[in-house]
Design a protein around this motif. Structure first.
Motif, short mmCIF file in Angstrom:
data_model
loop_
_atom_site.label_atom_id
_atom_site.label_comp_id
_atom_site.label_asym_id
_atom_site.label_seq_id
_atom_site.Cartn_x
_atom_site.Cartn_y
_atom_site.Cartn_z
N THR A 74 -32.57 -59.07 -28.26
CA THR A 74 -32.66 -57.78 -27.58
C THR A 74 -32.55 -56.62 -28.56
OG1 THR A 74 -31.66 -58.73 -25.59
CG2 THR A 74 -31.66 -56.34 -25.77
N ALA A 100 -28.54 -61.65 -27.70
CA ALA A 100 -28.21 -60.30 -28.14
C ALA A 100 -29.05 -59.90 -29.34
CB ALA A 100 -26.72 -60.21 -28.47
N LEU A 133 -22.09 -57.35 -27.10
CA LEU A 133 -22.71 -57.37 -28.42
C LEU A 133 -23.86 -56.37 -28.52
CD1 LEU A 133 -22.81 -61.23 -29.10
CD2 LEU A 133 -21.33 -59.56 -30.21
N GLU A 134 -24.61 -56.24 -27.44
CA GLU A 134 -25.76 -55.35 -27.46
C GLU A 134 -25.35 -53.88 -27.53
OE1 GLU A 134 -28.00 -56.43 -24.04
OE2 GLU A 134 -28.67 -58.36 -24.88
N GLN A 147 -22.75 -61.22 -24.30
CA GLN A 147 -24.04 -60.73 -24.78
C GLN A 147 -24.16 -59.23 -24.56
OE1 GLN A 147 -27.40 -62.53 -22.80
NE2 GLN A 147 -28.76 -60.85 -23.34
N GLN A 153 -23.05 -64.14 -20.70
CA GLN A 153 -23.89 -62.95 -20.60
C GLN A 153 -23.05 -61.68 -20.70
OE1 GLN A 153 -26.81 -62.95 -17.36
NE2 GLN A 153 -26.91 -65.18 -17.49
N GLY A 163 -25.28 -52.58 -31.32
CA GLY A 163 -26.49 -52.95 -32.05
C GLY A 163 -26.66 -52.25 -33.38
#
Length: 226
Positions: free
Chosen positions: A143, A140, A167-168, A164, A161, A171
């Motif tokens: 990215t 994460a 989390l993204e 992940q 995933q 951002g």
């Protein structure tokens, strides 16, 4: 905890030295007199730059992650800790290695190079779960931060995933907001600590009888004023 890379600016080294007894010694492998704990640990805290100033028997003691001591905190042994035992490094001054068990390393004790290797039982696969979560967070960060993906990162599992991806989505969240969310999720207030003074029944010899105890005090004297 010693951990030069993380602890050198947090006062951990000073706390370890201050918490040891005044006669505490460091016991590396080999023959010879032990080293004064309070004298050599602050030098080793400088990291690899301290190697020229360290005696031959403790050249690598700066790699210490944890100092193991006796009950009276008088004898210390330097230990290194790794989550993957394949990444272990020995060296002069290091005496114990602590790792979780792995498929190719059963739990228990054995010698590894110059170290006493302790493999701790991991029946629930905690390290596997830890590594999966670590890789999800790492992916994460790569990215969101648009970093180049290093070849040594493992791909998280399908479940990780999903974390992940969540989390993204956040951002642009501030770090302090993320920490507050983690603290809330950790439920740190689930257990509270209550401190109070407990009554103690004093021994008979400690009780003072006011009537029988003589009071001794100097008799005041005054000088007449003209």
């Amino acid at each position: 905890m010693f951990g030069h890379e993380r602890a050198r600016h947090l006062g951990f080294t000073e706390a370890v030295v201050n918490n040891a007894s005044g006669d505490a010694v460091l016991l590396p492998d080999g023959s010879g007199r032990p080293f004064a704990f309070g004298s050599w640990v602050p030098i080793a805290a400088r990291g690899v730059a301290a190697e020229p100033d360290l005696r031959e028997r403790i050249k690598k003691v700066w790699k210490t992650d944890l100092f193991l001591s006796s009950t009276e905190k008088a004898r210390f042994a330097a230990a290194t800790i790794k989550s993957n035992w394949h990444q272990l490094e020995d060296g002069n001054g290091l005496r114990v290695a602590i790792v979780p068990q792995a498929l190719d390393l059963p739990a228990g004790y054995q010698r590894w190079n110059s170290l006493h290797l302790i493999a701790l039982p991991d029946p629930d696969g905690f390290m596997g779960l830890f590594n999966d979560a670590y890789e999800a967070v790492a992916e994460a960060i790569l990215t969101v931060g648009r970093h180049d993906r290093a070849p040594y990162y493992y791909k998280p599992s399908a479940k990780a995933q999903k974390i992940q991806a969540q989390l993204e989505k956040y951002g642009k969240v501030k770090v302090v907001d993320m920490l507050d969310a983690l603290n809330e999720a950790a439920q740190q207030n689930l257990i509270t600590v209550d401190r109070k003074l407990m009554s103690v029944e004093a021994p008979t010899w400690l009780n003072i009888n006011e009537k029988r105890t003589p009071v001794i005090a100097p008799r005041p004297a005054f000088e007449k004023l003209d």
